[in-house]
Design a protein around this motif. Structure first.
Motif, PDB file in Angstrom:
ATOM      1  N   ASN A 148      61.344  81.702  84.694  1.00 51.92           N
ATOM      2  CA  ASN A 148      61.134  80.836  85.991  1.00 51.92           C
ATOM      3  C   ASN A 148      61.829  79.743  86.224  1.00 51.92           C
ATOM      4  O   ASN A 148      62.473  79.433  87.334  1.00 51.92           O
ATOM      5  N   ILE A 149      62.270  79.224  85.131  1.00 49.40           N
ATOM      6  CA  ILE A 149      63.514  78.296  85.237  1.00 49.40           C
ATOM      7  C   ILE A 149      64.624  78.888  85.553  1.00 49.40           C
ATOM      8  O   ILE A 149      65.647  78.469  86.627  1.00 49.40           O
ATOM      9  N   GLY A 150      65.089  80.289  85.190  1.00 48.52           N
ATOM     10  CA  GLY A 150      66.171  81.019  85.534  1.00 48.52           C
ATOM     11  C   GLY A 150      66.052  81.364  87.018  1.00 48.52           C
ATOM     12  O   GLY A 150      67.142  81.344  87.835  1.00 48.52           O
ATOM     13  N   ILE A 151      64.815  81.755  87.446  1.00 48.27           N
ATOM     14  CA  ILE A 151      64.717  82.301  88.950  1.00 48.27           C
ATOM     15  C   ILE A 151      64.874  81.048  89.776  1.00 48.27           C
ATOM     16  O   ILE A 151      65.386  80.865  90.917  1.00 48.27           O
ATOM     17  N   THR A 197      66.772  83.659  77.872  1.00 44.98           N
ATOM     18  CA  THR A 197      65.809  84.335  78.808  1.00 44.98           C
ATOM     19  C   THR A 197      66.046  83.703  80.070  1.00 44.98           C
ATOM     20  O   THR A 197      66.197  84.179  81.181  1.00 44.98           O
ATOM     21  N   MET A 198      66.530  82.275  80.144  1.00 43.36           N
ATOM     22  CA  MET A 198      66.776  81.415  81.403  1.00 43.36           C
ATOM     23  C   MET A 198      67.855  81.969  81.928  1.00 43.36           C
ATOM     24  O   MET A 198      67.774  82.605  83.379  1.00 43.36           O
ATOM     25  N   PHE A 199      69.048  82.026  81.445  1.00 40.62           N
ATOM     26  CA  PHE A 199      70.073  82.777  82.209  1.00 40.62           C
ATOM     27  C   PHE A 199      70.146  84.252  82.694  1.00 40.62           C
ATOM     28  O   PHE A 199      70.864  84.573  83.578  1.00 40.62           O
ATOM     29  N   SER A 200      69.361  84.940  81.814  1.00 41.67           N
ATOM     30  CA  SER A 200      69.439  86.301  82.000  1.00 41.67           C
ATOM     31  C   SER A 200      68.769  86.461  83.397  1.00 41.67           C
ATOM     32  O   SER A 200      69.508  87.317  84.190  1.00 41.67           O
ATOM     33  N   LEU A 201      67.645  85.979  83.804  1.00 46.52           N
ATOM     34  CA  LEU A 201      67.149  86.051  85.221  1.00 46.52           C
ATOM     35  C   LEU A 201      67.755  85.381  86.133  1.00 46.52           C
ATOM     36  O   LEU A 201      67.760  85.688  87.309  1.00 46.52           O
ATOM     37  N   ALA A 202      68.389  84.031  85.740  1.00 50.32           N
ATOM     38  CA  ALA A 202      69.188  83.321  86.875  1.00 50.32           C
ATOM     39  C   ALA A 202      70.384  84.350  87.439  1.00 50.32           C
ATOM     40  O   ALA A 202      70.445  84.290  88.774  1.00 50.32           O
ATOM     41  N   GLY A 203      71.009  84.998  86.828  1.00 50.17           N
ATOM     42  CA  GLY A 203      71.995  85.898  87.110  1.00 50.17           C
ATOM     43  C   GLY A 203      71.449  86.842  88.150  1.00 50.17           C
ATOM     44  O   GLY A 203      72.249  87.193  89.195  1.00 50.17           O
TER      45      GLY A 203
END
Length: 397
Positions: free
Chosen positions: A343-346, A214-220
Motif C-alpha cells: 500500500n505504500i507502493g500503491i 514489495t513496495m516498488f513492485s506494486l508502485a510500478g
C-alpha cells in the motif's frame, strides 16, 4: 480436512471483501469525480490516501494485538469495516467520503494481517503456499468480479450502490466468521508483547530488502493501474458499454497472476522474479507506442495484469519463514508486511501517476512505471544475493 476447507473459504471471502472495497474506486473513478465536481486526477488521490492510511496504521494496530484472541480482533475490525463502508455509501460531501475511506483503510490493513496469521496457523505446512496464494487471490477475485460488478452498478444505479452492496456482504460475513474460525487462537504465549521486541524483525537485512521490493513492485504497476478506466476510455477508445468487460479481463489476468505466484513460491520462488521484472520493464516501457493500436495496447495491459501479483506468495512466504524461525514474537506483524508495503507502493504509484498524467498525459504513465520496475529488479537481485550469502554462512557453521 473438511473443516480446513471451510475455514480457508472464509479467509478468502474476507480477503475478497477487503479487496472489493479497496479496488472499487478504480472502477468508479469517473463517476465519483462527477458526483463531487472534482477532476479525475483529484479523485485518483482517494487511492493514494487510502493506501497511505492503510500502510501507516497497519503496523501500529497489529503491534497492539499481543495476546488477544485473534477471532475477537477480526470481528471488531470487520464490524468497523462494515460501518465505514456504509458511511462511504451515505457520504454527503467529498470530505466525509475521504474520512470514511481512511477509516476503512485502517481496519483493512489490520484485517488482512489477522487473516494471514489465521492462515499460517491453520494450514498444514504442505498447504501453506496454496492458502497464502488463495488469500491473495481474494484480492484478484475482487478485481475479476467485484470491480466490474461495482462499475456496472455505478453505471446503472450510481456509485453509492456499490458500497451498499459491500456493506450488506460484510454484515453477512461477520456471522460466518464467528461460527467458522477458532475462538481460542492467539499469538504464541511464549511471544513477547513488547512492541520493541516485535519491531526487532526490521533489523534483519533480508526483511529490509523484502519490504522495499514489495513496495516498488506494486508502485510500478499502480502508476498505470490507478488510471486504467480513463486509459480504457480515452486512450484505447473502448465503448462505455464494454468498459466492464475490459475490467473483467484485467481482473482475470490478475487472478491468474496470484495463482502463478503460488506456483512460483512452490518452485524457485524469488530466484524467478528477476526475469519477471525484466519483462515488466518492457511491458511498461513500450505502452505509449502500443496504445496507438487498440488491440496491442489492450494486450499489453493484460500482460501487465499478469505480472501484477507474481511477487506476492514468494515474498510473503520468505518473510514468514524468517519470522517463524528467528522472530516468532512478530508473526502477526510480519504477516502484515506485504499489505503495508504494497500500500505504500500503491500510494507512491498512484500519486506519481497523477503527477505524470497531469503534466505529461496518460501515454507517459508506462515509462514512469518502467523506472520503478527497474528499481524493483535491482532490489530483487540484491535480496537473492543476500539470501545466498546467509545460506552459505549457515552451511559453514
Amino acid at each position: 480436512m473438511q473443516k480446513f476447507k471451510v475455514q480457508s473459504f472464509i479467509l478468502i471471502l474476507v480477503s475478497f471483501l477487503l479487496g472489493f472495497s479497496e479496488f472499487i474506486i478504480v472502477g468508479i473513478l469517473d463517476d465519483v469525480a462527477a458526483s463531487f465536481a472534482v477532476d479525475v486526477s483529484t479523485a485518483g488521490y482517494l487511492v493514494t490516501i487510502f493506501a497511505l492510511a492503510y500502510a501507516i496504521s497497519t503496523p501500529i494496530v497489529t503491534t497492539f494485538i499481543g495476546q488477544r484472541r485473534l477471532l475477537n480482533v477480526l470481528l471488531l475490525l470487520m464490524g468497523i469495516f462494515t460501518i465505514g463502508n456504509l458511511v462511504t455509501a451515505l457520504a454527503p460531501t467529498y470530505t466525509i467520503l475521504t474520512i470514511s475511506r481512511v477509516v476503512v483503510a485502517i481496519v483493512s490493513g489490520s484485517g488482512i494481517s489477522v487473516i494471514m496469521a489465521f492462515g499460517t496457523y491453520l494450514a498444514p505446512l504442505e498447504k501453506r503456499a496454496w492458502l497464502v496464494a488463495w488469500i491473495f487471490s481474494g484480492f484478484s477475485i475482487a478485481s475479476v468480479f467485484g470491480v466490474p460488478l461495482g462499475t456496472l452498478l455505478s453505471t446503472q444505479f450510481g456509485w453509492r450502490s456499490a458500497f451498499y452492496l459491500i456493506t450488506v456482504l460484510s454484515f453477512i460475513l461477520l456471522f460466518f466468521i464467528k461460527i467458522s474460525l477458532p475462538g481460542d487462537l492467539r499469538q504464541s504465549t511464549s511471544d513477547s508483547n513488547r512492541i520493541s521486541d516485535q519491531l526487532a524483525i526490521f533489523k534483519d537485512r533480508r526483511i529490509q530488502l523484502s519490504v522495499f521490493l514489495t513496495m516498488f513492485s506494486l508502485a510500478g504497476i499502480y502508476v498505470v493501474y490507478t488510471y486504467l478506466r480513463p486509459i480504457f476510455s480515452t486512450e484505447l477508445n473502448i465503448a462505455p458499454s464494454l468498459i466492464t468487460l475490459a475490467f473483467t479481463a484485467y481482473g482475470f489476468m490478475s487472478l491468474l497472476s496470484n495463482q502463478l505466484s503460488g506456483k512460483i513460491a512452490e518452485k524457485r520462488g524469488l530466484l524467478t522474479m528477476p526475469k519477471v521484472y525484466i519483462a515488466e520493464i518492457f511491458i511498461l516501457g513500450f505502452l505509449p507506442l502500443l496504445l496507438n493500436i487498440r488491440w496491442l495496447g489492450f494486450l499489453d495491459l493484460m500482460l501487465l495484469g499478469l505480472t501484477m501479483y507474481l511477487i506476492n506468495s514468494p515474498i510473503q512466504l520468505h518473510i514468514l519463514g524468517i519470522a517463524e524461525k528467528e522472530f516468532p514474537q512478530s508473526m502477526v506483524l510480519a504477516s502484515s508486511f506485504n499489505s503495508i508495503f504494497s500500500n505504500i507502493g500503491i500510494a507512491i504509484g498512484s500519486a506519481l501517476g497523477g503527477q505524470i498524467g497531469q503534466n505529461f498525459g496518460m501515454q507517459a504513465l508506462g515509462p514512469g512505471g518502467a523506472v520503478l520496475a527497474a528499481i524493483t529488479l535491482v532490489l530483487t537481485l540484491m535480496l537473492n544475493r543476500k539470501n545466498a550469502k546467509v545460506s552459505a554462512e549457515r552451511v559453514e557453521v
